[in-house]
Design an enzyme around this catalytic site. Structure first.
Site, short mmCIF file in Angstrom:
data_model
loop_
_atom_site.label_atom_id
_atom_site.label_comp_id
_atom_site.label_asym_id
_atom_site.label_seq_id
_atom_site.Cartn_x
_atom_site.Cartn_y
_atom_site.Cartn_z
N TYR A 163 -40.51 -37.67 -46.20
CA TYR A 163 -39.29 -38.38 -45.79
C TYR A 163 -39.34 -39.85 -46.25
O TYR A 163 -38.34 -40.38 -46.74
CB TYR A 163 -39.19 -38.27 -44.27
CG TYR A 163 -37.95 -38.84 -43.64
CD1 TYR A 163 -36.72 -38.22 -43.79
CD2 TYR A 163 -38.02 -40.00 -42.86
CE1 TYR A 163 -35.58 -38.73 -43.18
CE2 TYR A 163 -36.89 -40.52 -42.24
CZ TYR A 163 -35.68 -39.88 -42.40
OH TYR A 163 -34.56 -40.40 -41.79
N LYS A 167 -36.62 -41.56 -48.67
CA LYS A 167 -35.74 -42.58 -48.14
C LYS A 167 -35.82 -43.87 -48.94
O LYS A 167 -34.80 -44.52 -49.19
CB LYS A 167 -36.05 -42.84 -46.66
CG LYS A 167 -35.55 -41.74 -45.75
CD LYS A 167 -34.18 -41.30 -46.16
CE LYS A 167 -33.26 -40.86 -45.07
NZ LYS A 167 -31.92 -40.51 -45.60
P1 NAI Z 1 -28.25 -35.48 -37.76
O1 NAI Z 1 -29.17 -34.34 -37.87
O2 NAI Z 1 -27.54 -35.70 -36.49
O3 NAI Z 1 -27.15 -35.40 -38.91
C1 NAI Z 1 -27.47 -35.04 -40.22
C2 NAI Z 1 -26.43 -34.05 -40.70
O4 NAI Z 1 -26.70 -33.72 -42.07
C3 NAI Z 1 -26.44 -32.74 -39.93
O5 NAI Z 1 -25.16 -32.50 -39.39
C4 NAI Z 1 -26.83 -31.70 -40.96
O6 NAI Z 1 -26.20 -30.45 -40.76
C5 NAI Z 1 -26.38 -32.36 -42.24
N1 NAI Z 1 -27.09 -31.81 -43.40
C6 NAI Z 1 -28.39 -31.54 -43.50
N2 NAI Z 1 -28.67 -31.00 -44.70
C7 NAI Z 1 -27.49 -30.95 -45.37
C8 NAI Z 1 -27.13 -30.51 -46.66
N3 NAI Z 1 -28.03 -30.01 -47.50
N4 NAI Z 1 -25.84 -30.63 -47.04
C9 NAI Z 1 -24.91 -31.15 -46.20
N5 NAI Z 1 -25.20 -31.54 -44.96
C10 NAI Z 1 -26.48 -31.46 -44.54
O7 NAI Z 1 -29.07 -36.78 -38.16
P2 NAI Z 1 -28.74 -38.35 -38.17
O8 NAI Z 1 -29.76 -39.01 -37.38
O9 NAI Z 1 -27.31 -38.58 -37.89
O10 NAI Z 1 -29.07 -38.67 -39.70
C11 NAI Z 1 -28.13 -39.11 -40.64
C12 NAI Z 1 -28.86 -39.82 -41.75
O11 NAI Z 1 -29.47 -41.01 -41.27
C13 NAI Z 1 -29.99 -39.00 -42.38
O12 NAI Z 1 -30.01 -39.22 -43.78
C14 NAI Z 1 -31.24 -39.59 -41.75
O13 NAI Z 1 -32.36 -39.42 -42.58
C15 NAI Z 1 -30.82 -41.04 -41.64
N6 NAI Z 1 -31.58 -41.80 -40.66
C16 NAI Z 1 -31.36 -41.60 -39.32
C17 NAI Z 1 -32.06 -42.36 -38.41
C18 NAI Z 1 -31.80 -42.26 -36.96
O14 NAI Z 1 -32.35 -43.11 -36.22
N7 NAI Z 1 -30.98 -41.32 -36.49
C19 NAI Z 1 -33.12 -43.28 -38.81
C20 NAI Z 1 -33.22 -43.46 -40.23
C21 NAI Z 1 -32.48 -42.73 -41.10
#
Ligand code: NAI
Length: 300
Positions: A163, A167
């Site tokens: 990851y 990132k």
């Molecule tokens: P989340 O799991 O709530 O949302 C991520 C969404 O991406 C999910 O709805 C999932 O179905 C979708 N997804 C996964 N693989 C996919 C694909 N191949 N094609 C299309 N959609 C896909 O997670 P969150 O926390 O909202 O994460 C959003 C972004 O923020 C991610 O890139 C994560 O790495 C990044 N991030 C989040 C942090 C946090 O504190 N929540 C911290 C640092 C980064």
């Protein structure tokens, strides 16, 4: 203060069925954007697929009078997501690369599948979507691209070698797009957010997660995606209502005479100078960074 609006703007938000992406999509729609709500609808570990996540967000946007279309493709089929935007709204103005999964495991237990899946969704996926959108943004001489990095990439995090790799790769990717996009009025910026979501549910206590609302992150995404924001190549940490910008900080270093052989012992001797951050510089471009290095060729 003029209102930030997205009327007549077409915005793709990937992974918009949950967490941060959902919050971004709703925020864009509230301010007039036509939104492609993309989500594969799988698990946080990248297994399975479902139409529910994206469709639920589209229903929510429509219920408040906004415009949105659901797309259920994986970001690894980015061209299909872009085609969906073109078919429904005729153009693409903003791409928010947000979709993500986790395959956390300590490095010695990491499998090729853990590595490849994380790479494919975060890096290859962001590439596929952005690459398909790029010619359309170039043609229209307008584009705003946002990447989603993470503190894990900036600082490292135990159990997240895959990851972290993915990132921070996105910030490198974004910085070059910023250069290539400049003359076409395409900007590219990166956020490293922190927010309560299913990805953070296992690593933080629920009472903290509840306070770390994705709605604290989306306003920065909207600012970076707005027409009035022409700064490019930035990296921002954001969460809990706090926002800061990051940049490189390099020591003044030490130049050794190039006429003599350079030995590890000489480097040892100057180590405290080489690593002394009491005086430092902030190279803002590859050229600026290289200049000081090249100057040492005169140090004979
Ligand atoms: P989340 O799991 O709530 O949302 C991520 C969404 O991406 C999910 O709805 C999932 O179905 C979708 N997804 C996964 N693989 C996919 C694909 N191949 N094609 C299309 N959609 C896909 O997670 P969150 O926390 O909202 O994460 C959003 C972004 O923020 C991610 O890139 C994560 O790495 C990044 N991030 C989040 C942090 C946090 O504190 N929540 C911290 C640092 C980064």
């Amino acid at each position: 203060m003029s209102e930030v609006r997205f009327d007549d703007r077409v915005v793709i938000v990937t992974g918009a069925g949950n967490g941060l992406g959902k919050s971004h999509a709703l925020a864009f729609a509230k301010r007039g954007a036509k939104v492609v709500v993309n989500d594969l609808g799988g698990s946080a570990h990248g297994e399975g697929a479902s139409t529910t996540a994206a469709q639920t967000v589209v229903n929510e946007i429509k219920a408040m009078g906004g415009e949105a279309v659901a797309n259920y493709d994986s970001v690894t089929d980015g061209d299909k997501i872009v085609q969906c935007a073109l078919d429904n709204f005729g153009k693409i103005d903003v791409v928010v690369n947000n979709a993500g999964i986790l395959r956390d495991v300590s490095f010695h237990k990491m499998t090729d599948a853990d590595w490849d899946l994380v790479y494919n969704v975060h890096v290859k996926g962001a590439y596929k979507v952005t690459h398909a959108a790029w010619p359309h943004m170039r043609d229209k001489q307008y584009g705003r691209v946002i990447f989603t990095a993470s503190a894990a990439g900036i600082y490292g995090n135990f159990g997240q070698a895959n990851y972290s790799m993915a990132k921070l790769a996105l910030h490198g990717f974004s910085q070059t797009l910023a250069l290539e996009g400049k003359k076409y009025n395409i900007t590219s910026n990166t956020i490293a957010p922190i927010a309560g979501s299913r990805l953070t549910a296992t690593i933080m206590p629920p009472q903290i997660l509840e306070q770390l609302k994705p709605e604290f992150v989306s306003p920065l995404v909207l600012k970076l995606a707005s027409e009035g924001h022409t700064e490019t190549s930035g990296l921002y940490e954001v969460g809990a209502g706090w926002i800061g910008k990051l940049r490189w900080n390099r020591t003044l270093g030490h130049g050794f005479p190039i006429s003599a052989e350079l030995t590890p012992e000489q480097i040892n001797e100057k180590w405290s100078v080489i690593t002394d951050f009491s005086k430092s510089s902030h190279p803002g471009s590859g050229q600026e960074a290289l200049m000081q290095i090249m100057q040492n060729l005169q140090n004979k």
